[in-house]
Design an enzyme around this catalytic site. Sequence first.
Site, mmCIF file in Angstrom:
data_model
loop_
_atom_site.group_PDB
_atom_site.id
_atom_site.type_symbol
_atom_site.label_atom_id
_atom_site.label_comp_id
_atom_site.label_asym_id
_atom_site.label_seq_id
_atom_site.Cartn_x
_atom_site.Cartn_y
_atom_site.Cartn_z
ATOM 1 N N ASP A 147 0.828 -1.209 0.000
ATOM 2 C CA ASP A 147 0.000 0.000 0.000
ATOM 3 C C ASP A 147 0.862 1.258 0.000
ATOM 4 O O ASP A 147 0.550 2.234 0.672
ATOM 5 C CB ASP A 147 -0.921 -0.010 1.230
ATOM 6 C CG ASP A 147 -2.030 1.027 1.134
ATOM 7 O OD1 ASP A 147 -2.351 1.442 0.009
ATOM 8 O OD2 ASP A 147 -2.551 1.431 2.183
ATOM 9 N N CYS A 207 -23.261 -5.597 2.445
ATOM 10 C CA CYS A 207 -22.307 -4.485 2.516
ATOM 11 C C CYS A 207 -22.861 -3.230 1.858
ATOM 12 O O CYS A 207 -22.633 -2.104 2.334
ATOM 13 C CB CYS A 207 -20.976 -4.876 1.889
ATOM 14 S SG CYS A 207 -21.073 -5.387 0.152
ATOM 15 N N CYS A 257 -19.075 -2.302 6.538
ATOM 16 C CA CYS A 257 -19.217 -3.294 5.470
ATOM 17 C C CYS A 257 -18.466 -4.580 5.792
ATOM 18 O O CYS A 257 -18.803 -5.655 5.269
ATOM 19 C CB CYS A 257 -18.770 -2.718 4.129
ATOM 20 S SG CYS A 257 -17.023 -2.270 4.014
#
Length: 366
Positions: A147, A207, A257
Site C-alpha cells: 500500500d 455491505c 461493510c
Amino acid sequence: MPLSATPQSLDQASLREWLGEQSAQLGFDGLRITDTYLGSASDRLKEWLSQGRHGHMEYMQRHADLRSNPELLVPGTVRVICVSMNYLPPEIDFDAEWARLEDATQGVVSMYARGRDYHKVLRNRLQEFAKAIEERIGSFGYRVFTDSAPLMEVELARKAGLGWRGKHTLLLNRESGSTFFLGEILIDVPLPIDQEQDEHCGTCTSCIDICPTKAITAPYQLDARRCISYLTIENPEAIPVEFRRAMGNRVYGCDDCQLICPWNKFAKRTLLPDFAERHGLGGATLLELWSWTQSEFEQRHEGSAIRRIGYSKWRRNLAVAMGNALANPQVRGEDKVAIQVALSNALSSADTLVAEHIEWALSARV
C-alpha cells in the site's frame, strides 16, 4: 533497484513449497503468485478516475499508468508474489463493535488502525522474505510493496488467488474474510502462477445496504468521496455537511461493510503483537480522545497509521462525532454538558478547519 538476470535452473516445485513455508514463518497467512497482466482492470481504473470518484487522492490520477502496469513501475518484472497477513486481534468482538457504534459517547477507530502501522510491519517482513529468497536462489531483481506505491494490489491479489473481490471492492477469502493486509514482491523470476478463486458473494448485498453514506453505489462500485474511511483519513478539507450525521461516532475509518459481511464470521485472529490494540483505542470515549493535546496525540500514535492524518484532521473528525452525540437523544445530563463544555473551551484556540466543525457541532440540537 534495477532488476538483474533471472536465475537459471530452479527447482520450481520445491521452491514454491519453500516459499509457502518461509512466508508462514514470517507471519504471513497466505501466499500466491501471479503475472503482471491486469487486463480490463486498467480500463475500469481509468473510468473510475474519469468520474472523479477518487476525490482528493490526486496521486491515483498522477500515477494511473504505473498502476496499470507493474512492469512500468519496476522494469523487468515478470511475476508478483502476493501475500496476506491477518490483522484482527483476539480481543475484538464484532457484537461489541456494533454496540460501540450505538453508543454515541464512544469514539470508534477502525479495527485495522488500533495497533502498529501495518506499512512498517509488512514492509519489514517482506524485505526479510526477499532476502531469504535471495539466499536460497542467488541474486535476483525485486522490490517490496505494501500500500505504498502505484500498484493495483487488490487486483493482483485477486488474480493470484488470494481471494475474490467482494461487492464492497475489498478482497475476501474463505479463511480470513476481509480482515487482512496485502503485500507484494515484484520479481524478475518466471515462477509458475496460481489460479484465481471463484467468487462466493452470491446474491448477498449486506455491505451495500449497511453503508452509512451509500458509498457503495452498486456491486463492485465505490465512490470514495462518500466513504467514511476517505472522509476521515484521505480528505484534507472540511467534511461535507451532507455526510456528517451519517458518520455517527466513527472518528477514523469505518468497518460497517466488514462487520456485516457473512464471510467475516470466519475471520481468523492474529497472534502478532504488532496489531494488538494500543492506548485503549478499542474502548475510548470521545471526551477521552478529545482531551489529548497535540503532543499526546503524536506520542500515543507513534508508529501508528493514525498519526499520518495529523492533529487537526483528528480533531475535525472528533468534533463531528461530538456534534452527533449532542444531537443524539440518548446522550443526556452530565455527558451532554461535558461535551458542550469541551467543545466550547476549544473553540477560541482551534484552527480554521477545526473551528468550523466545532461550531457545527455546537449548533446540534435534539
